[in-house]
Design an enzyme around this catalytic site. Sequence first.
Site, PDB file in Angstrom:
ATOM      1  CB  SER A  61      -0.888  -0.012   1.255  1.00 34.45           C
ATOM      2  OG  SER A  61      -1.260   1.296   1.617  1.00 34.45           O
ATOM      3  N   GLY A  62       0.493   2.184  -0.894  1.00 34.66           N
ATOM      4  CA  GLY A  62       1.207   3.466  -0.933  1.00 34.66           C
ATOM      5  C   GLY A  62       0.975   4.254   0.338  1.00 34.66           C
ATOM      6  CG  LEU A  63      -2.559   5.378   3.702  1.00 32.44           C
ATOM      7  CD1 LEU A  63      -2.370   6.887   3.809  1.00 32.44           C
ATOM      8  CD2 LEU A  63      -4.029   5.010   3.974  1.00 32.44           C
ATOM      9  CG  ASP A  73      -0.950   7.861  -0.078  1.00 32.37           C
ATOM     10  OD1 ASP A  73      -0.023   7.539  -0.844  1.00 32.37           O
ATOM     11  OD2 ASP A  73      -2.108   7.408  -0.173  1.00 32.37           O
ATOM     12  CG  ASP A 100      -0.871   2.197  -4.088  1.00 35.21           C
ATOM     13  OD1 ASP A 100      -0.988   2.720  -5.219  1.00 35.21           O
ATOM     14  OD2 ASP A 100      -1.350   2.684  -3.045  1.00 35.21           O
ATOM     15  CG  ASP A 102       1.161   6.247  -5.339  1.00 33.05           C
ATOM     16  OD1 ASP A 102       0.206   5.667  -4.784  1.00 33.05           O
ATOM     17  OD2 ASP A 102       2.186   6.589  -4.738  1.00 33.05           O
ATOM     18  CD  GLU A 129      -3.836   6.465  -7.266  1.00 32.02           C
ATOM     19  OE1 GLU A 129      -3.730   5.384  -6.630  1.00 32.02           O
ATOM     20  OE2 GLU A 129      -3.977   7.563  -6.703  1.00 32.02           O
ATOM     21  CE  LYS A 135      -2.206   8.942  -4.048  1.00 30.80           C
ATOM     22  NZ  LYS A 135      -2.484   7.568  -3.593  1.00 30.80           N
ATOM     23  CG  ASN A 137      -5.453   8.351   0.528  1.00 30.78           C
ATOM     24  OD1 ASN A 137      -6.637   8.294   0.844  1.00 30.78           O
ATOM     25  ND2 ASN A 137      -4.663   7.285   0.483  1.00 30.78           N
ATOM     26  CB  SER A 138      -8.887   7.663  -3.191  1.00 30.05           C
ATOM     27  OG  SER A 138      -7.965   7.257  -4.156  1.00 30.05           O
ATOM     28  NE  ARG A 173      -6.852   3.743  -6.574  1.00 26.67           N
ATOM     29  CZ  ARG A 173      -6.275   3.847  -5.382  1.00 26.67           C
ATOM     30  NH1 ARG A 173      -5.320   2.998  -5.023  1.00 26.67           N
ATOM     31  NH2 ARG A 173      -6.646   4.797  -4.556  1.00 26.67           N
ATOM     32  CG  HIS A 204     -10.785   3.116  -4.624  1.00 27.17           C
ATOM     33  ND1 HIS A 204     -11.301   2.371  -3.601  1.00 27.17           N
ATOM     34  CD2 HIS A 204      -9.680   3.728  -4.112  1.00 27.17           C
ATOM     35  CE1 HIS A 204     -10.542   2.530  -2.520  1.00 27.17           C
ATOM     36  NE2 HIS A 204      -9.552   3.342  -2.803  1.00 27.17           N
TER      37      HIS A 204
END
Length: 552
Positions: A61-63, A73, A100, A102, A129, A135, A137-138, A173, A204
């Site tokens: 996970s990037g986060l 992130d 991930d 990104d 993504e 990026k 975070n979503s 993504r 997502h």
Amino acid sequence: MSATPLLNQTGDNHAGKISSSKPEAFRSMLQSADLEFIMEAHNGLSARICEETGFKGIWASGLSISAALGVRDSNEASWTQVLEVLEFMNDATSIPILVDGDTGHGNFNNMRRFVRKLEQRGIAGVCIEDKLFPKTNSFLGSNQPLADIDEFCGKLKAGKDSQTNDDFSIIARIEALISGWGMDEALKRADAYYNAGADALLIHSKISAPDEILKFCKEWANRCPVVIVPTMYYATPMDRFRAENVSLVIWANHNMRIAIQAMRDVSQQIFEEESLVNVEGLLPTVKDVFALVGNAELAEAENRYLPSTSRKIKSVVLAASRGSAFGELTKDKPKAMLDVRGQPLLRRLVQTINETGLNDITVIRGYKKEAIDLPSISYIDNDRYAETRSVGSLACATDELEGECIVSYGDILFRPHVLNGLLERSEDVVIAVDAQRQQDKDGKAELVRCSKPYDGDYFDDEVVSLVEFADASDDNINGEFIGLLKLSAIGAAAMQETIRKMQADGSIDGALLSQLLERMRSDGNQIVVSYVTGDWLDLDTAFDLAQARNVM
Ligand code: SPV
Ligand code: MG
């Protein structure tokens, strides 16, 4: 807990065999008819735990990786810094890792290089993504801008064209739903990304109901595998996604989040209590940590590859008797622990043995055994010490007499060269004999007659053997056995056999080493003599002790 070895610590990850199977394993998870699950990890340790738990794959996970590095992130950790973490994760595990990625760390060109580097590190696949670099975070804010569809398709194509292993997966993504662009946009992008070569789509969503995900799946109709991240809609039973043919579920950040909680709790408790008393029992042991990072494999490799620094020769030291002749001095401790110039005799003896490179030492204790507490030694207790002499004690360690061994009385001191002289000998049973001592001063000497007297001739290589243990009245005494001997593996087996015979006929308890050796000799074993001239002491009486105090 699985005991999967750290396969890649052997270097196999760079040799191709294992790394090529990871992309393959991940691809078959993506394509399998079953709903599969991968678990978040953010470093080698958490990756290892995912595997140990039974997960078939890992979400890098990037986060979580950013958080574990203490940054946001937002591509604050450079892609090569992330790559370093990924390498540790991959080395620590044998299951595939989906990274991930990104936004792919730049344009199509950065993506090409990123894919090649991931493959070189043994990574199974990457998910990129359709957002803009750097990026966001979503789950932060809303209406985030999305990448241009054609530009993103070019990035996907560039990634696919630059992979060298056909099984490496690139997942596209789609952020249209989470960024508020709507279902039509999501489906339009799904179609475009699939046509650009994406191996799967990650759709997502950040709403707590699964509705938009389920609707997307229905519309998409499984044209290629679909991946979901139910961080927000976690209450939905997995069967709902199974029914829509979802291929893969990512549990995205839960190891990182629980680690935060666990670290906060333990830090707080230790801070408040200024003590570890109440936390120690809650924690995995250090032994667990060693197991988790594969220390057992290292120990095995050390045996295979490191030159042995110590000889694998066991030493058995007989220190069970009180030494009544010392009277009050041995009221609270055995004679082996009497002080000789500031150090217990036994410690000096052990040091000398260690100096010759031997460190597998077993001491037979008996009288006041609790007074013998030297470190790094194994102990065997002869609780019948009052009824036995030295061979009765040695019999307690019969099983130790295996492979090459030395056996020593516990009340002697000798210079290292005396022992080294024995260790150089290859014969099966070799005893150290002092040629200068040919009389029995105190009625305790174990005198010997040998095949040849000591002559000090440097060029004389003739092997001298024991003719017999002799009486003080014998005219042909050649020396005194000092209480130190060496056995080859064959000699050790012969000694074991003789001990068993003496146990059987009841002669074991009262025997000294001379009687055991005499029995071995009369049974046909050659007992070889290694002559010394002084440089040793036996401490049988207070007189000897005084002498030792003077010379040490
Ligand atoms: C991550 O784990 O970094 C992800 C998944 O990208 S999410 O945080 O759900 O966007
Ligand atoms: Mg991410």
